[in-house]
Design a protein around this motif. Structure first.
Motif, PDB file in Angstrom:
ATOM      1  N   LEU A 164      28.483  37.880  30.750  1.00  0.00           N
ATOM      2  CA  LEU A 164      29.719  38.660  30.091  1.00  0.00           C
ATOM      3  C   LEU A 164      29.231  39.461  29.070  1.00  0.00           C
ATOM      4  N   ASP A 212      33.255  44.985  26.422  1.00  0.00           N
ATOM      5  CA  ASP A 212      34.187  45.962  27.026  1.00  0.00           C
ATOM      6  C   ASP A 212      34.554  45.478  28.351  1.00  0.00           C
ATOM      7  N   ASP A 213      34.681  44.394  28.615  1.00  0.00           N
ATOM      8  CA  ASP A 213      35.330  43.806  29.890  1.00  0.00           C
ATOM      9  C   ASP A 213      34.115  43.895  31.057  1.00  0.00           C
ATOM     10  N   TRP A 214      32.742  44.057  30.807  1.00  0.00           N
ATOM     11  CA  TRP A 214      31.777  44.006  31.616  1.00  0.00           C
ATOM     12  C   TRP A 214      31.387  42.700  32.058  1.00  0.00           C
ATOM     13  N   VAL A 215      30.739  42.496  33.364  1.00  0.00           N
ATOM     14  CA  VAL A 215      29.915  41.332  33.561  1.00  0.00           C
ATOM     15  C   VAL A 215      28.993  41.794  34.482  1.00  0.00           C
ATOM     16  N   TYR A 262      35.838  37.307  39.086  1.00  0.00           N
ATOM     17  CA  TYR A 262      35.731  38.660  38.269  1.00  0.00           C
ATOM     18  C   TYR A 262      36.592  39.691  38.527  1.00  0.00           C
ATOM     19  N   ARG A 263      37.287  39.539  39.301  1.00  0.00           N
ATOM     20  CA  ARG A 263      38.269  40.667  39.866  1.00  0.00           C
ATOM     21  C   ARG A 263      38.747  41.479  38.904  1.00  0.00           C
ATOM     22  N   ASP A 264      39.082  41.181  37.643  1.00  0.00           N
ATOM     23  CA  ASP A 264      39.608  41.964  36.498  1.00  0.00           C
ATOM     24  C   ASP A 264      38.645  42.352  35.616  1.00  0.00           C
ATOM     25  N   LYS A 265      37.331  42.288  35.836  1.00  0.00           N
ATOM     26  CA  LYS A 265      36.193  42.658  35.269  1.00  0.00           C
ATOM     27  C   LYS A 265      35.716  43.874  35.985  1.00  0.00           C
ATOM     28  N   LYS A 266      34.655  44.934  35.194  1.00  0.00           N
ATOM     29  CA  LYS A 266      33.828  45.925  35.575  1.00  0.00           C
ATOM     30  C   LYS A 266      32.815  45.155  35.761  1.00  0.00           C
ATOM     31  N   GLN A 288      36.082  46.834  41.819  1.00  0.00           N
ATOM     32  CA  GLN A 288      35.806  46.458  40.418  1.00  0.00           C
ATOM     33  C   GLN A 288      34.360  46.569  40.227  1.00  0.00           C
TER      34      GLN A 288
END
Length: 269
Positions: free
Chosen positions: A104, A107-110, A169-173, A217
């Motif tokens: 993780l 800023d919502d990246w993975v 992780y469909r809601d992450k970048k 994503q």
């Protein structure tokens, strides 16, 4: 945050060819550029033990963490008493591994990844039987990559793992990394190189590419294996990096630092 990416460093083969330790040059470049994380898309060396020794040496020399997924060379079985699953598990257990351990990021990246594999989907002319015959004659995976299952089945297993990760992780970048080519246009038919045309089926899988294309994503895709430096390109809204170091005999110069710099790619998030 700055991510430095490499693939196909082959430190064992290249150090022997240079008669000098390539790791020293890699570490020097990393120290000079000071990324927050180094990502290597497979084939650090041949076999899990050599890969782990190289990863440990680079981290010790730089103080910067390295994230790794295996390539086909990484799971080669020099010791006939083990199989490639043993090599894969050795790498999975190492602290650097991305296998089953996404990272993780701010800023919502993975960062997600796994080895991947090939399934002959890049073949356009020969039958499956002909491809398998050529594989057994000329492709070293036929002897050294021993998973106890055929390539299509192994690739399907990897695709299923990728699908589960992308859904999770469909809601992450997402920054996605595997070793093998996911897109057919990165493995074009040659009009003059018959050997290349024979090994194209072992370069990757269109199933992986189809999955990535259907996953908005995914913002960055990193792979290697092909030993041709396509560099960084856009595929729709995705940034695609294929910039392997490759073997000394394939380099344009004989200067390790120049080649390391030219095979380095960057992602800033």
């Amino acid at each position: 945050m700055r991510l430095l990416t490499f693939s196909d460093l082959h430190v064992d083969h290249n150090s022997a060819a240079l008669k000098a330790d390539l790791i020293d040059h890699i570490a020097a470049y990393i120290r000079e550029t000071a990324p927050d994380l180094v990502v290597v898309a497979g084939d650090m060396a041949g076999g899990s033990e050599r890969c782990i020794r190289a990863i440990d040496a680079i981290e010790r020399a730089t103080g910067i963490p390295l994230a790794y997924i295996p390539g086909n060379h990484s799971v080669w079985t020099i010791n006939k008493e083990t199989d490639s699953w043993h090599e894969y598990e050795q790498l999975r257990a190492h602290r650097s591994s991305l296998i089953d351990r996404p990272i993780l990021l701010p800023d919502d990246w993975v960062l997600i990844g796994d080895m991947g594999w090939y399934d002959y989907s890049f073949e356009t002319e020969r039958t499956r039987e002909q491809v398998i015959k050529d594989r057994n004659l000329m492709w070293r995976d036929s002897v050294l990559a021993r998973f106890g299952q055929d390539d299509d089945e192994l690739c399907g297993r990897m695709v299923d793992k990728f699908a589960a990760l992308l859904d999770r992780y469909r809601d992450k970048k997402i920054i996605f990394v595997n070793h093998f080519i996911p897109y057919l246009d990165y493995a074009p038919v040659s009009t003059h190189n018959k050997v290349w045309n024979m090994i194209r089926p072992f370069m990757g899988s269109s199933r992986i590419g189809d999955l990535l294309d259907a996953s908005p994503q995914v913002r960055h895709v990193i792979f290697g294996h092909v030993h041709y430096r396509y560099g960084t390109r856009m595929r729709g809204d995705q940034q695609v990096i294929c910039n392997p170091l490759g073997y000394v005999k394939e380099w344009r110069t004989q200067d390790p630092m120049t080649e390391i710099k030219n095979s380095a790619s960057w992602i800033e998030i």
